[in-house]
Write a protein that holds these residues in place. Structure first.
Motif, PDB file in Angstrom:
ATOM      1  N   GLU A  41       0.867  -0.950  -0.184  1.00  0.00           N
ATOM      2  CA  GLU A  41       0.161  -0.198   0.117  1.00  0.00           C
ATOM      3  C   GLU A  41       1.118   1.391   0.207  1.00  0.00           C
ATOM      4  N   ALA A  42       2.044   1.237   0.831  1.00  0.00           N
ATOM      5  CA  ALA A  42       2.621   2.224   1.081  1.00  0.00           C
ATOM      6  C   ALA A  42       3.380   2.383  -0.786  1.00  0.00           C
ATOM      7  N   VAL A  43       3.533   1.027  -1.145  1.00  0.00           N
ATOM      8  CA  VAL A  43       4.188   2.358  -3.068  1.00  0.00           C
ATOM      9  C   VAL A  43       3.473   1.740  -3.258  1.00  0.00           C
ATOM     10  N   ILE A  44       2.249   1.366  -3.289  1.00  0.00           N
ATOM     11  CA  ILE A  44       0.586   2.324  -4.198  1.00  0.00           C
ATOM     12  C   ILE A  44       0.644   3.739  -4.045  1.00  0.00           C
ATOM     13  N   ALA A  45       0.671   3.980  -2.520  1.00  0.00           N
ATOM     14  CA  ALA A  45       0.720   5.045  -2.880  1.00  0.00           C
ATOM     15  C   ALA A  45       2.106   6.267  -3.052  1.00  0.00           C
ATOM     16  N   ASN A  46       2.729   6.315  -3.169  1.00  0.00           N
ATOM     17  CA  ASN A  46       3.903   6.382  -3.807  1.00  0.00           C
ATOM     18  C   ASN A  46       4.416   6.619  -5.202  1.00  0.00           C
ATOM     19  N   LEU A  47       3.429   5.985  -6.188  1.00  0.00           N
ATOM     20  CA  LEU A  47       3.785   5.536  -7.139  1.00  0.00           C
ATOM     21  C   LEU A  47       3.181   6.454  -7.585  1.00  0.00           C
TER      22      LEU A  47
END
Length: 332
Positions: A41-47
């Motif tokens: 979820e952190a990667v989804i938000a970052n990208l």
């Protein structure tokens, strides 16, 4: 240089997990460890990754879309219905495809929606002919009628009791002493007008011992201009009041009378059926049946979500309660 869309592969690579794991996180699958879920979820938000609804639909064999057949997107009544539908659709994560049929090519519109692989259809039109029934019957998706009636009752539907509603407002005009009450309608080849709303008007006359007079029946289009243009004929008919099935038409009738120095409600009364916000914008304001228009749309969408999930309906024909708003265009 055009920016490339972020894909599920990019998320998986950045998070150091498989694409299947990313897919499970995106789709709310609980079979993912909490620390892995947080990382993805952190990667989804970052990208700023946005899942492709079409691709997800291909994987699940569901498009997560619902087709709405609307006869006129400019009419306030159908716009309010659509708002109720859209709010519930969002709650259940369905996207809406809105298709304007203009009451002439509904079967082609339905065919087009089916070609887009919609999961269900909400039909708002006032005409349900054999060709449309055939198109709906051969589809493999559920269909719900929203603010639309079919004498054959072949599809689930949500409405009010239009016969009772129109009968009640006609009785109010009769109670005010009117003997010549005009009925202003959309096209009378539409079942909702000929077999429901007109029937309510006729019932009230019959109960009061007033003879039905076809010269007091006027059909036009669901538009302000149509109501206004019928004004000459209505006045020449000797009518002293009007029951109007559409708020835009009612506003046209009201303004025609006012422009021609007919005092409302002293010398002429007007009552309408939909209670859209148009009734509050006219001067004087229009008395109206209170229809829960938003709720009709919302309940019909909820029914459709159940059918799309193969759930049983408690009833296939829902009639919501209606009321009456007394305003300045009538004495009662």
């Amino acid at each position: 240089m055009e920016k490339q869309a972020v894909t599920i592969y990019d998320v998986a690579r950045e998070a150091g997990v498989s694409m299947a794991t990313v897919s499970r996180v995106v789709n709310g699958n609980t079979n993912v460890r909490s620390e892995t879920k947080d990382k993805v979820e952190a990667v989804i938000a970052n990208l700023n990754y946005r899942p492709n609804a079409v691709a997800r639909g291909l994987a699940s064999r569901k498009s997560t879309t619902v087709g709405i057949v609307i006869p006129d997107v400019t009419n306030i009544y159908f716009s309010e219905l659509s708002r109720g539908i859209d709010d519930v659709a969002r709650m259940y994560n369905y996207q809406i495809i809105l298709a304007n049929s203009e009451e002439k090519n509904a079967s082609e519109v339905v065919e087009s929606l089916l070609s887009k692989q919609v999961d269900g259809i909400l039909y708002m039109g006032n005409i349900i002919d054999d060709r449309l029934r055939e198109e709906l019957d051969k589809s493999n998706v559920p269909v719900v009628l929203s603010g639309s009636v079919d004498l054959k009752n072949q599809k689930p539907s949500v409405n009010i009791d239009y016969i009772s509603a129109v009968q009640e407002i006609t009785e109010k005009l009769i109670a005010s002493g009117h003997k010549k009450i005009s009925f202003i309608s959309g096209p009378l080849n539409q079942t909702i007008n000929s077999d429901f709303k007109l029937k309510g008007y006729q019932n009230a006359l019959e109960d009061a011992g007033i003879e039905y007079d076809e010269d007091l029946i006027f059909a036009g289009e669901y538009e302000y201009e149509s109501g206004y243009q019928l004004g000459d004929e209505i006045r020449d008919s000797g009518a002293t009041a009007s029951v109007v099935v559409d708020d835009e038409m009612a506003a046209g009738v009201l303004n025609y009378m006012t422009d021609n120095n007919v005092k409302i409600p002293d010398n002429f009364e007007v009552v309408t059926v939909n209670n859209s916000h148009i009734t509050l914008m006219t001067r004087p304001q229009l008395s109206s049946v209170i229809q829960p228009i938003y709720d009709i749309g919302a309940v019909s969408m909820r029914m459709l979500t159940k059918l799309m999930n193969n759930e049983e309906l408690e009833t296939s024909e829902v009639l919501l309660a209606h009321g009456y708003a007394k305003r300045e265009s009538t004495k009662n």
